[in-house]
Design a protein around this motif. Structure first.
Motif, PDB file in Angstrom:
ATOM      1  N   SER A   1       0.832  -1.202   0.000  1.00  0.00           N
ATOM      2  CA  SER A   1       0.000   0.000   0.000  1.00  0.00           C
ATOM      3  C   SER A   1       0.867   1.252   0.000  1.00  0.00           C
ATOM      4  O   SER A   1       0.604   2.213  -0.744  1.00  0.00           O
ATOM      5  CB  SER A   1      -0.923  -0.005   1.219  1.00  0.00           C
ATOM      6  OG  SER A   1      -1.656   1.196   1.311  1.00  0.00           O
ATOM      7  N   ASN A   2       1.921   1.240   0.821  1.00  0.00           N
ATOM      8  CA  ASN A   2       2.835   2.392   0.864  1.00  0.00           C
ATOM      9  C   ASN A   2       3.524   2.601  -0.482  1.00  0.00           C
ATOM     10  O   ASN A   2       3.708   3.740  -0.927  1.00  0.00           O
ATOM     11  CB  ASN A   2       3.896   2.178   1.949  1.00  0.00           C
ATOM     12  CG  ASN A   2       3.304   2.250   3.346  1.00  0.00           C
ATOM     13  OD1 ASN A   2       2.211   2.788   3.535  1.00  0.00           O
ATOM     14  ND2 ASN A   2       4.013   1.721   4.318  1.00  0.00           N
ATOM     15  N   GLU A   3       3.889   1.502  -1.123  1.00  0.00           N
ATOM     16  CA  GLU A   3       4.542   1.599  -2.425  1.00  0.00           C
ATOM     17  C   GLU A   3       3.585   2.163  -3.468  1.00  0.00           C
ATOM     18  O   GLU A   3       3.978   2.965  -4.334  1.00  0.00           O
ATOM     19  CB  GLU A   3       5.050   0.224  -2.851  1.00  0.00           C
ATOM     20  CG  GLU A   3       5.730   0.193  -4.226  1.00  0.00           C
ATOM     21  CD  GLU A   3       6.889   1.160  -4.332  1.00  0.00           C
ATOM     22  OE1 GLU A   3       7.080   1.732  -5.430  1.00  0.00           O
ATOM     23  OE2 GLU A   3       7.593   1.369  -3.327  1.00  0.00           O
ATOM     24  N   MET A   4       2.314   1.765  -3.403  1.00  0.00           N
ATOM     25  CA  MET A   4       1.314   2.286  -4.339  1.00  0.00           C
ATOM     26  C   MET A   4       1.116   3.790  -4.144  1.00  0.00           C
ATOM     27  O   MET A   4       1.030   4.557  -5.107  1.00  0.00           O
ATOM     28  CB  MET A   4      -0.001   1.526  -4.171  1.00  0.00           C
ATOM     29  CG  MET A   4       0.079   0.073  -4.623  1.00  0.00           C
ATOM     30  SD  MET A   4      -1.318  -0.935  -4.073  1.00  0.00           S
ATOM     31  CE  MET A   4      -2.610  -0.350  -5.152  1.00  0.00           C
ATOM     32  N   LEU A   5       1.052   4.227  -2.881  1.00  0.00           N
ATOM     33  CA  LEU A   5       0.910   5.656  -2.600  1.00  0.00           C
ATOM     34  C   LEU A   5       2.138   6.426  -3.103  1.00  0.00           C
ATOM     35  O   LEU A   5       2.011   7.522  -3.656  1.00  0.00           O
ATOM     36  CB  LEU A   5       0.731   5.880  -1.092  1.00  0.00           C
ATOM     37  CG  LEU A   5      -0.636   5.521  -0.514  1.00  0.00           C
ATOM     38  CD1 LEU A   5      -0.592   5.527   1.006  1.00  0.00           C
ATOM     39  CD2 LEU A   5      -1.705   6.493  -1.008  1.00  0.00           C
ATOM     40  N   HIS A   6       3.310   5.831  -2.907  1.00  0.00           N
ATOM     41  CA  HIS A   6       4.541   6.451  -3.380  1.00  0.00           C
ATOM     42  C   HIS A   6       4.527   6.580  -4.907  1.00  0.00           C
ATOM     43  O   HIS A   6       4.911   7.620  -5.465  1.00  0.00           O
ATOM     44  CB  HIS A   6       5.736   5.612  -2.926  1.00  0.00           C
ATOM     45  CG  HIS A   6       7.061   6.135  -3.396  1.00  0.00           C
ATOM     46  ND1 HIS A   6       7.569   7.356  -3.001  1.00  0.00           N
ATOM     47  CD2 HIS A   6       7.978   5.595  -4.238  1.00  0.00           C
ATOM     48  CE1 HIS A   6       8.747   7.550  -3.583  1.00  0.00           C
ATOM     49  NE2 HIS A   6       9.018   6.505  -4.336  1.00  0.00           N
ATOM     50  N   GLN A   7       4.063   5.536  -5.576  1.00  0.00           N
ATOM     51  CA  GLN A   7       3.984   5.534  -7.031  1.00  0.00           C
ATOM     52  C   GLN A   7       3.040   6.633  -7.529  1.00  0.00           C
ATOM     53  O   GLN A   7       3.361   7.370  -8.476  1.00  0.00           O
ATOM     54  CB  GLN A   7       3.492   4.161  -7.510  1.00  0.00           C
ATOM     55  CG  GLN A   7       3.377   4.014  -9.017  1.00  0.00           C
ATOM     56  CD  GLN A   7       2.753   2.681  -9.412  1.00  0.00           C
ATOM     57  OE1 GLN A   7       2.306   1.903  -8.571  1.00  0.00           O
ATOM     58  NE2 GLN A   7       2.713   2.420 -10.706  1.00  0.00           N
ATOM     59  N   VAL A   8       1.886   6.754  -6.891  1.00  0.00           N
ATOM     60  CA  VAL A   8       0.909   7.775  -7.283  1.00  0.00           C
ATOM     61  C   VAL A   8       1.467   9.174  -7.005  1.00  0.00           C
ATOM     62  O   VAL A   8       1.296  10.097  -7.811  1.00  0.00           O
ATOM     63  CB  VAL A   8      -0.425   7.555  -6.541  1.00  0.00           C
ATOM     64  CG1 VAL A   8      -1.365   8.742  -6.760  1.00  0.00           C
ATOM     65  CG2 VAL A   8      -1.091   6.272  -7.019  1.00  0.00           C
ATOM     66  N   ARG A   9       2.145   9.324  -5.868  1.00  0.00           N
ATOM     67  CA  ARG A   9       2.733  10.632  -5.525  1.00  0.00           C
ATOM     68  C   ARG A   9       3.739  11.064  -6.595  1.00  0.00           C
ATOM     69  O   ARG A   9       3.726  12.221  -7.037  1.00  0.00           O
ATOM     70  CB  ARG A   9       3.409  10.553  -4.165  1.00  0.00           C
ATOM     71  CG  ARG A   9       4.133  11.836  -3.752  1.00  0.00           C
ATOM     72  CD  ARG A   9       4.650  11.723  -2.330  1.00  0.00           C
ATOM     73  NE  ARG A   9       5.391  12.908  -1.956  1.00  0.00           N
ATOM     74  CZ  ARG A   9       6.709  13.049  -2.075  1.00  0.00           C
ATOM     75  NH1 ARG A   9       7.429  12.046  -2.584  1.00  0.00           N
ATOM     76  NH2 ARG A   9       7.313  14.169  -1.707  1.00  0.00           N
ATOM     77  N   LEU A  10       4.620  10.151  -7.003  1.00  0.00           N
ATOM     78  CA  LEU A  10       5.613  10.490  -8.017  1.00  0.00           C
ATOM     79  C   LEU A  10       4.947  10.876  -9.333  1.00  0.00           C
ATOM     80  O   LEU A  10       5.364  11.820 -10.008  1.00  0.00           O
ATOM     81  CB  LEU A  10       6.568   9.313  -8.234  1.00  0.00           C
ATOM     82  CG  LEU A  10       7.527   8.983  -7.083  1.00  0.00           C
ATOM     83  CD1 LEU A  10       8.382   7.786  -7.445  1.00  0.00           C
ATOM     84  CD2 LEU A  10       8.392  10.184  -6.725  1.00  0.00           C
ATOM     85  N   TYR A  11       3.904  10.142  -9.702  1.00  0.00           N
ATOM     86  CA  TYR A  11       3.185  10.439 -10.945  1.00  0.00           C
ATOM     87  C   TYR A  11       2.539  11.825 -10.867  1.00  0.00           C
ATOM     88  O   TYR A  11       2.638  12.626 -11.813  1.00  0.00           O
ATOM     89  CB  TYR A  11       2.120   9.376 -11.205  1.00  0.00           C
ATOM     90  CG  TYR A  11       1.184   9.724 -12.335  1.00  0.00           C
ATOM     91  CD1 TYR A  11       1.602   9.682 -13.659  1.00  0.00           C
ATOM     92  CD2 TYR A  11      -0.130  10.122 -12.073  1.00  0.00           C
ATOM     93  CE1 TYR A  11       0.753  10.013 -14.701  1.00  0.00           C
ATOM     94  CE2 TYR A  11      -0.996  10.450 -13.099  1.00  0.00           C
ATOM     95  CZ  TYR A  11      -0.553  10.397 -14.410  1.00  0.00           C
ATOM     96  OH  TYR A  11      -1.403  10.738 -15.435  1.00  0.00           O
TER      97      TYR A  11
END
Length: 363
Positions: free
Chosen positions: A245-255
């Protein structure tokens, strides 16, 4: 989730051949029993998926009172629990004449005529894994209005076996339509409107918003927080680990930061984020479920406005009380700089900065 249609009324809005003015005609309410399952499914799902905007009703700037469309809601919608329509035919007649009037003014004069479909449906949230008490089931009611134009098509004459030109309406590609959450409207909530204003409608689509008396709602901070909450909810529902979940949030933040910093774009498509988080074909149901959560539970539109500062929370843990404020990167839990004790509900910080240590020693 079980959907049920309650009322369907079709109004014809045609331009007069002599003067070009649009005129509305409403006849009898459609018998629900005569509708195919396919049509019922399309009508109750047409506002799900991509391309949804959100908004609220506007008021008269001079006296703060509701505009014409919402006045008719107040007059014709029962607010005693079931949100039924008083005299559905008369209500449909009133709103179709409102739309016809908008087709005769400003940008609406160059718009095509067509058919206004006014309908009411409900959704009942049923958990198949639990025994449900019918008296406690959550039921939401939606009033929808979709404006359909005839489009040219081609068919084959079965007797002559030749091509023939036909005209039809298309429920698979909606250009103009609105859905009002009556439960939320009755409770005076925000973002009660979901609507589709197709790209092909251009500037002409403004007349449809004027017909409804509404405006699009854009709140950068609220949208960004709601996006984070929707991602966390789908992860929890699907049993996705905290690390994932943290990785998904990180991915969305970068995008999102890339859109802001490199494309000067403070908005992103919810549909694009859905496909980015769940890209594989076998994840299509999860992607659809994420869209449903974001649209229904958090009242997001498909176009999300972004707040750069709020995006920080996608990559950090944050909390505060009246005595202190704490914030740290999520990876601090994995690299040993922060330890969390579930039993005592305490945090231990290591490798404190020198200036903080010096300040503490002075105390």
């Amino acid at each position: 989730m079980i959907s049920e249609l309650h009322n369907v009324i079709i109004s014809s809005i045609k331009r007069n051949d002599r003067n070009g003015n649009a005129e509305a005609i409403t006849k009898n309410e459609t018998d629900i029993a005569t509708l195919s399952d396919n049509v019922e499914e399309k009508l109750t799902s047409i506002f799900k998926g991509s391309g949804i905007l959100v908004g609220d009703f506007s008021v008269d700037d001079e006296n703060g009172k509701p505009l014409s469309f919402e006045k008719n809601l107040n007059k014709f919608i029962h607010l005693d629990g079931d949100f039924s329509i008083k005299t559905p035919n008369l209500f449909a007649e009133k709103v179709s004449k409102l739309l016809a009037a908008k087709l005769n003014s400003k940008q609406g004069k160059i718009a095509n005529d067509g058919f206004l479909v006014t309908y009411l449906y409900s959704e009942t949230d049923i958990d198949e894994d639990e025994d449900e008490d019918e008296d406690n089931l959550e039921q939401k009611f939606y009033l929808c209005l979709i404006f359909l134009h005839r489009i040219s098509g081609t068919d084959i004459d079965e007797d002559e076996l030749i091509f023939e030109e036909i005209e039809r309406v298309n429920l698979d590609s909606l250009n103009l339509g609105a859905k009002i959450s009556l439960n939320d409207w009755a409770e005076d909530e925000d973002r009660v409107l979901s609507f589709k204003l197709g790209k092909g409608t251009g500037a002409v689509r403004e007349y449809f918003k004027e017909f409804l008396g509404c405006s699009e709602t854009k709140d950068h901070v609220e949208d960004t927080n709601a996006l984070k909450a929707a991602i966390e909810e789908i992860c929890k529902e699907k049993g996705i680990t905290t690390e994932q979940s943290n990785e998904m949030l990180h991915q969305v933040r970068l995008y999102c930061l890339d859109r802001i910093n490199n494309h000067s774009d403070q908005k992103v498509s919810l549909d694009v984020i859905s496909k980015m988080l769940f890209p594989k074909a076998e994840n299509a149901d999860t992607a659809d479920r994420f869209m449903q959560i974001a649209l229904d539970n958090y009242r997001l539109g498909d176009e999300i406005t972004l707040d750069k500062t709020t995006l920080r929370s996608f990559a950090k843990f944050y909390g505060e009380t009246k005595d202190y404020r704490v914030s740290f990167k999520r990876e601090a839990l994995t690299n040993g700089n922060v330890e969390f004790n579930k039993k005592s509900k305490t945090l231990t910080f290591k490798n404190l900065p020198d200036d903080l240590i010096q300040e503490l020693n002075k105390r």
